[in-house]
Design a protein around this motif. Structure first.
Motif, short mmCIF file in Angstrom:
data_model
loop_
_atom_site.label_atom_id
_atom_site.label_comp_id
_atom_site.label_asym_id
_atom_site.label_seq_id
_atom_site.Cartn_x
_atom_site.Cartn_y
_atom_site.Cartn_z
N TRP A 104 0.81 -1.21 0.00
CA TRP A 104 0.00 0.00 0.00
C TRP A 104 0.85 1.27 0.00
CZ3 TRP A 104 -4.21 1.56 -1.77
CH2 TRP A 104 -4.80 2.76 -1.34
N ASP A 105 2.00 1.26 0.65
CA ASP A 105 2.86 2.45 0.69
C ASP A 105 3.34 2.87 -0.70
OD1 ASP A 105 2.57 2.53 3.42
OD2 ASP A 105 4.50 1.62 3.85
N SER A 106 3.29 1.97 -1.68
CA SER A 106 3.73 2.30 -3.04
C SER A 106 2.60 2.89 -3.88
CB SER A 106 4.27 1.05 -3.74
OG SER A 106 3.22 0.21 -4.17
N CYS A 107 1.38 2.89 -3.36
CA CYS A 107 0.21 3.24 -4.15
C CYS A 107 -0.09 4.74 -4.16
CB CYS A 107 -1.03 2.53 -3.61
SG CYS A 107 -0.87 0.74 -3.57
N SER A 108 -0.63 5.20 -5.28
CA SER A 108 -1.17 6.56 -5.37
C SER A 108 -2.66 6.43 -5.64
CB SER A 108 -0.48 7.35 -6.48
OG SER A 108 -0.72 6.75 -7.74
N PHE A 109 -3.43 7.45 -5.28
CA PHE A 109 -4.89 7.39 -5.43
C PHE A 109 -5.48 8.78 -5.27
CE2 PHE A 109 -3.61 6.48 -1.11
CZ PHE A 109 -4.35 7.40 -0.37
N ILE A 110 -6.74 8.90 -5.61
CA ILE A 110 -7.50 10.12 -5.38
C ILE A 110 -8.61 9.77 -4.40
CG2 ILE A 110 -9.01 11.86 -6.40
CD1 ILE A 110 -7.50 11.41 -9.05
N SER A 111 -8.70 10.51 -3.31
CA SER A 111 -9.72 10.27 -2.30
C SER A 111 -10.79 11.36 -2.36
CB SER A 111 -9.07 10.26 -0.91
OG SER A 111 -10.03 10.01 0.09
N GLY A 112 -12.05 10.94 -2.35
CA GLY A 112 -13.15 11.90 -2.34
C GLY A 112 -13.71 12.19 -3.72
N GLU A 113 -12.90 12.73 -4.62
CA GLU A 113 -13.35 13.04 -5.97
C GLU A 113 -13.21 11.82 -6.86
OE1 GLU A 113 -11.49 16.49 -7.60
OE2 GLU A 113 -11.48 17.50 -5.66
N HIS A 114 -14.10 11.68 -7.85
CA HIS A 114 -14.01 10.56 -8.77
C HIS A 114 -14.79 10.85 -10.04
CE1 HIS A 114 -18.13 9.04 -8.33
NE2 HIS A 114 -18.04 9.46 -7.08
N ASP A 115 -14.54 10.07 -11.07
CA ASP A 115 -15.28 10.16 -12.33
C ASP A 115 -15.82 8.78 -12.69
OD1 ASP A 115 -12.93 8.87 -12.94
OD2 ASP A 115 -12.45 10.12 -14.67
N CYS A 116 -16.35 8.09 -11.71
CA CYS A 116 -16.76 6.69 -11.85
C CYS A 116 -18.27 6.54 -11.79
CB CYS A 116 -16.15 5.85 -10.74
SG CYS A 116 -14.37 5.99 -10.67
N SER A 117 -18.76 5.46 -12.39
CA SER A 117 -20.17 5.12 -12.29
C SER A 117 -20.32 3.98 -11.27
CB SER A 117 -20.71 4.66 -13.65
OG SER A 117 -20.14 3.42 -14.00
N THR A 118 -21.55 3.68 -10.91
CA THR A 118 -21.81 2.59 -9.97
C THR A 118 -21.22 1.28 -10.46
OG1 THR A 118 -23.85 3.63 -9.24
CG2 THR A 118 -23.65 1.28 -8.83
N GLY A 119 -21.20 1.06 -11.77
CA GLY A 119 -20.70 -0.18 -12.34
C GLY A 119 -19.20 -0.34 -12.30
N GLU A 120 -18.48 0.62 -11.75
CA GLU A 120 -17.02 0.55 -11.71
C GLU A 120 -16.48 0.22 -10.32
OE1 GLU A 120 -14.89 3.45 -14.49
OE2 GLU A 120 -16.76 4.49 -13.99
N LYS A 121 -17.31 -0.25 -9.43
CA LYS A 121 -16.86 -0.56 -8.08
C LYS A 121 -16.14 -1.90 -8.05
CE LYS A 121 -20.31 2.38 -6.09
NZ LYS A 121 -21.42 2.55 -5.16
N VAL A 122 -15.17 -2.02 -7.16
CA VAL A 122 -14.30 -3.20 -7.10
C VAL A 122 -14.83 -4.23 -6.11
CG1 VAL A 122 -11.98 -4.03 -6.50
CG2 VAL A 122 -12.26 -1.87 -7.73
N PHE A 123 -14.86 -5.50 -6.55
CA PHE A 123 -15.12 -6.64 -5.69
C PHE A 123 -13.82 -7.40 -5.57
CE2 PHE A 123 -19.20 -5.35 -7.08
CZ PHE A 123 -20.12 -5.78 -6.14
N LEU A 124 -13.53 -7.95 -4.41
CA LEU A 124 -12.21 -8.50 -4.12
C LEU A 124 -12.32 -9.74 -3.24
CD1 LEU A 124 -9.06 -7.95 -4.13
CD2 LEU A 124 -9.47 -6.45 -2.19
N THR A 125 -11.41 -10.70 -3.46
CA THR A 125 -11.27 -11.87 -2.59
C THR A 125 -9.84 -11.91 -2.08
OG1 THR A 125 -12.81 -13.06 -4.01
CG2 THR A 125 -11.60 -14.36 -2.39
N CYS A 126 -9.68 -11.97 -0.77
CA CYS A 126 -8.35 -12.03 -0.16
C CYS A 126 -8.05 -13.43 0.35
CB CYS A 126 -8.26 -11.05 1.01
SG CYS A 126 -8.46 -9.32 0.53
N THR A 127 -6.78 -13.72 0.54
CA THR A 127 -6.36 -15.03 1.01
C THR A 127 -5.39 -14.87 2.17
OG1 THR A 127 -5.41 -17.14 0.38
CG2 THR A 127 -4.43 -15.20 -0.60
N THR A 128 -5.30 -15.89 2.97
CA THR A 128 -4.36 -15.85 4.10
C THR A 128 -4.25 -17.22 4.72
OG1 THR A 128 -3.79 -14.67 6.13
CG2 THR A 128 -6.06 -15.31 5.88
N GLU A 129 -3.16 -17.43 5.38
CA GLU A 129 -3.05 -18.62 6.21
C GLU A 129 -3.55 -18.28 7.60
OE1 GLU A 129 1.00 -19.85 5.94
OE2 GLU A 129 0.90 -20.04 3.77
#
Length: 137
Positions: A26-51
């Motif tokens: 995460w420390d390597s990531c850049s992003f925009i918080s608050g403002e966006h140009d996205c539609s409802t259909g652009e939301k991310v679904f995710l599956t995580c793994t772990t031991e």
């Protein structure tokens, strides 16, 4: 079920956009918080793994179709950021792994955009797309 998945995607406002991670931390990531140009259909679904998941309590979480927080590995959910959602602009395998790690998991097994939830009658498309998802070790 499919109506709940659609409703879930519409219920939350997008709070994170243009997530770009050159590395899988995460420390390597850049992003925009608050403002966006996205539609409802652009939301991310995710599956995580772990031991073994470490509870780190941060700004990210996954929720199921009823809005319940998911805490176990292998559970696929809508990616949340500070009570809102994450847009898929710029989102890739590095971002998926970085965010899963930020939530205390060891990595990600798949991710996809909410646009696939709205195509071909919801849940059916959701299942079909998951079978096409890439494996992220």
């Amino acid at each position: 079920y499919q109506r709940r998945v659609r409703g879930l995607a519409r219920r939350y406002r997008i709070k994170l956009d243009n997530v770009e991670c050159p590395e899988r931390f995460w420390d390597s990531c850049s992003f925009i918080s608050g403002e966006h140009d996205c539609s409802t259909g652009e939301k991310v679904f995710l599956t995580c793994t772990t031991e073994e998941r470490e509870d780190v309590g941060n700004q990210f979480s996954l929720v199921d179709e009823l809005g319940n927080t998911l805490t176990e590995a292998g559970q696929r959910g809508l990616l949340m950021f500070n009570g809102g959602t994450v847009c898929d602009d710029g989102f890739d395998a590095n971002a998926a792994v970085a965010i899963c790690r930020e939530m205390g998991f060891t990595g990600a097994t798949d991710y996809f955009s909410g646009q696939f939830v709205h195509e071909e009658d919801g849940y059916d498309a959701y299942n079909r797309y998951i079978s096409l998802s890439i494996n992220l070790d």
